[in-house]
Design a protein around this motif. Structure first.
Motif, PDB file in Angstrom:
ATOM      1  N   MET A 180      -2.717   5.194  -9.064  1.00 12.10           N
ATOM      2  CA  MET A 180      -1.262   5.354  -9.111  1.00 12.10           C
ATOM      3  C   MET A 180      -0.791   5.651 -10.531  1.00 12.10           C
ATOM      4  N   ASN A 189       1.041   4.117  -3.041  1.00  9.74           N
ATOM      5  CA  ASN A 189       0.683   5.508  -2.761  1.00  9.74           C
ATOM      6  C   ASN A 189       1.864   6.464  -2.915  1.00  9.74           C
ATOM      7  N   ASP A 226      -6.367   1.395  -6.229  1.00  6.56           N
ATOM      8  CA  ASP A 226      -5.156   2.160  -5.912  1.00  6.56           C
ATOM      9  C   ASP A 226      -4.154   2.122  -7.058  1.00  6.56           C
ATOM     10  N   ASP A 244       0.826  -1.209   0.000  1.00  6.44           N
ATOM     11  CA  ASP A 244       0.000   0.000   0.000  1.00  6.44           C
ATOM     12  C   ASP A 244       0.861   1.259   0.000  1.00  6.44           C
ATOM     13  N   ASP A 245       1.873   1.281   0.845  1.00  5.36           N
ATOM     14  CA  ASP A 245       2.749   2.456   0.929  1.00  5.36           C
ATOM     15  C   ASP A 245       3.474   2.698  -0.385  1.00  5.36           C
TER      16      ASP A 245
END
Length: 382
Positions: A124, A84, A120, A80-81
């Motif tokens: 992105m 993002n 996501d 996830d990091d």
């Protein structure tokens, strides 16, 4: 001997648990999904467990497998990091790192995690392809026109555009998963292969979700609008409307059902009302401009249990009505919602809307955007 039997039973149970989490055999490896050539991580192999002949070999294989699982969990905890963190300043290597992580994490993720990563990942890529060039930038327009047409670009021309635009153009020239498309009104955008994006996730989704995002990738690869006109043919418009009507019948319990219905409502409306610069009928709604379009519309009447078939049948009745019959059946207000007098063209289309009981999908604020990318997203997240 009793201890050996217990150890083997435990080992067999763990083996079943591990193999049950692996992707189905008939699904494709997502490492082949993108047009960018990258190395991808693979789930730990269960072969050592299968080949273990003694309790010692089994114990060693279990320890190795557990270590692999721990490494995988660590990779996935950072996914996830890393997604993002990618933005309009990132390099292509950051995308490739995320793709490798996804290849390792998708096989054992649950459906909610996969769908969130899909959302996501799409966001992105949109951030990654952002350029700081203005549509009023003549140098940017010239360079982008040359790239789109496959023409050579002088070094002096490249120096006149932003460093980020130069970098993205370099990716296009190196056959990375980046392209450009003309939006109209002297505007270009950087784009990417939506089918390649869908292929990363589809092996790990149920049939309805897999079919949904594959179709979205197909339809949204090209423009939807171009200068207030529908950017694809009437034949394709009919096919899209039919697809989404059928999708709702096949998957009434799909968690994408509402998005499919929104798409169906959009295509259904455009079939009968067109757009500002795209019309299928004459102004009086008495005949089709093209006989081929009329034939396609008539074919819809042959569908069974179909809203589209009912709509076309009502359309045909409406087209045969006189002006007096229309006014009697569908009275029109003197003014529109803005207080302006309604012209003849608006009168006819207002009456058709009443006859078909179809309202414009743009009459109310649309909470979901389904016309870009491979999954619908909230407008506020764009």
């Amino acid at each position: 001997m009793q201890k050996n039997k217990i150890a083997l039973i435990i080992g067999a149970s763990l083996l079943f648990g591990i193999t049950a989490c692996q992707p189905p055999a008939d699904k494709t490896d997502p490492s082949d999904a993108t047009s960018t050539s990258t190395q991808t991580a693979t789930p730990p192999s269960t072969q050592p467990l299968i080949e273990a002949k003694t309790p010692k070999q089994l114990t060693t294989a279990l320890v190795d497998s557990s270590a692999d699982r721990l490494r995988e969990q660590l990779i996935c905890s950072k996914l996830d990091d890393n997604i993002n963190a990618v933005d309009h300043t990132s390099k292509i290597e950051s995308l490739r790192a995320v793709q490798r992580q996804l290849a390792a994490c998708l096989p054992t993720a649950d459906n909610a995690e996969i769908l969130q990563w899909l959302v996501d990942y799409q966001a992105m890529y949109a951030r990654f392809l952002q350029s700081d060039s203005s549509i009023d930038d003549e140098d940017f327009f010239t360079v982008m026109s040359n790239v789109e047409q496959g023409k050579s670009i002088a070094v002096a021309q490249l120096r006149k555009i932003s460093p980020r635009a130069r970098y993205l153009i370099g990716l296009i020239r190196s056959n990375a998963d980046v392209s450009i498309r003309y939006m109209g009104a002297n505007d270009f955008e950087f784009h990417h292969d939506l089918s390649a994006m869908a292929d990363i996730f589809t092996p790990y989704l149920p049939d309805d979700q897999s079919e949904f995002i594959q179709r979205m990738a197909q339809d949204n690869q090209e423009l939807f609008w171009f200068d207030a006109a529908i950017a694809f043919s009437f034949e394709e418009l009919v096919e899209r409307a039919v697809f989404w009507e059928d999708f709702m019948k096949r998957y009434p319990q799909s968690n994408f059902y509402n998005d499919a219905k929104a798409l169906f409502d959009t295509y259904r409306y455009l079939l009968f009302f067109g757009s500002e610069n795209t019309q299928w009928f004459d102004d009086d709604l008495r005949k089709f401009y093209l006989p081929a379009d009329e034939r396609l519309m008539m074919q819809l009447t042959e569908r069974t249990d179909s809203q589209l078939a009912q709509d076309v049948q009502k359309l045909l009745v409406f087209m045969q009505q006189s002006d007096d019959e229309r006014h009697q059946s569908y009275p029109v207000p003197d003014k529109d919602e803005n207080g302006r007098k309604i012209n003849a063209w608006q009168v006819t289309h207002y009456q058709l809307g009443q006859a078909l009981a179809i309202s414009s999908p743009w009459d109310s604020v649309r909470a979901r955007n389904c016309l870009h990318g491979i999954i619908c997203v909230d407008e506020t997240s764009q």
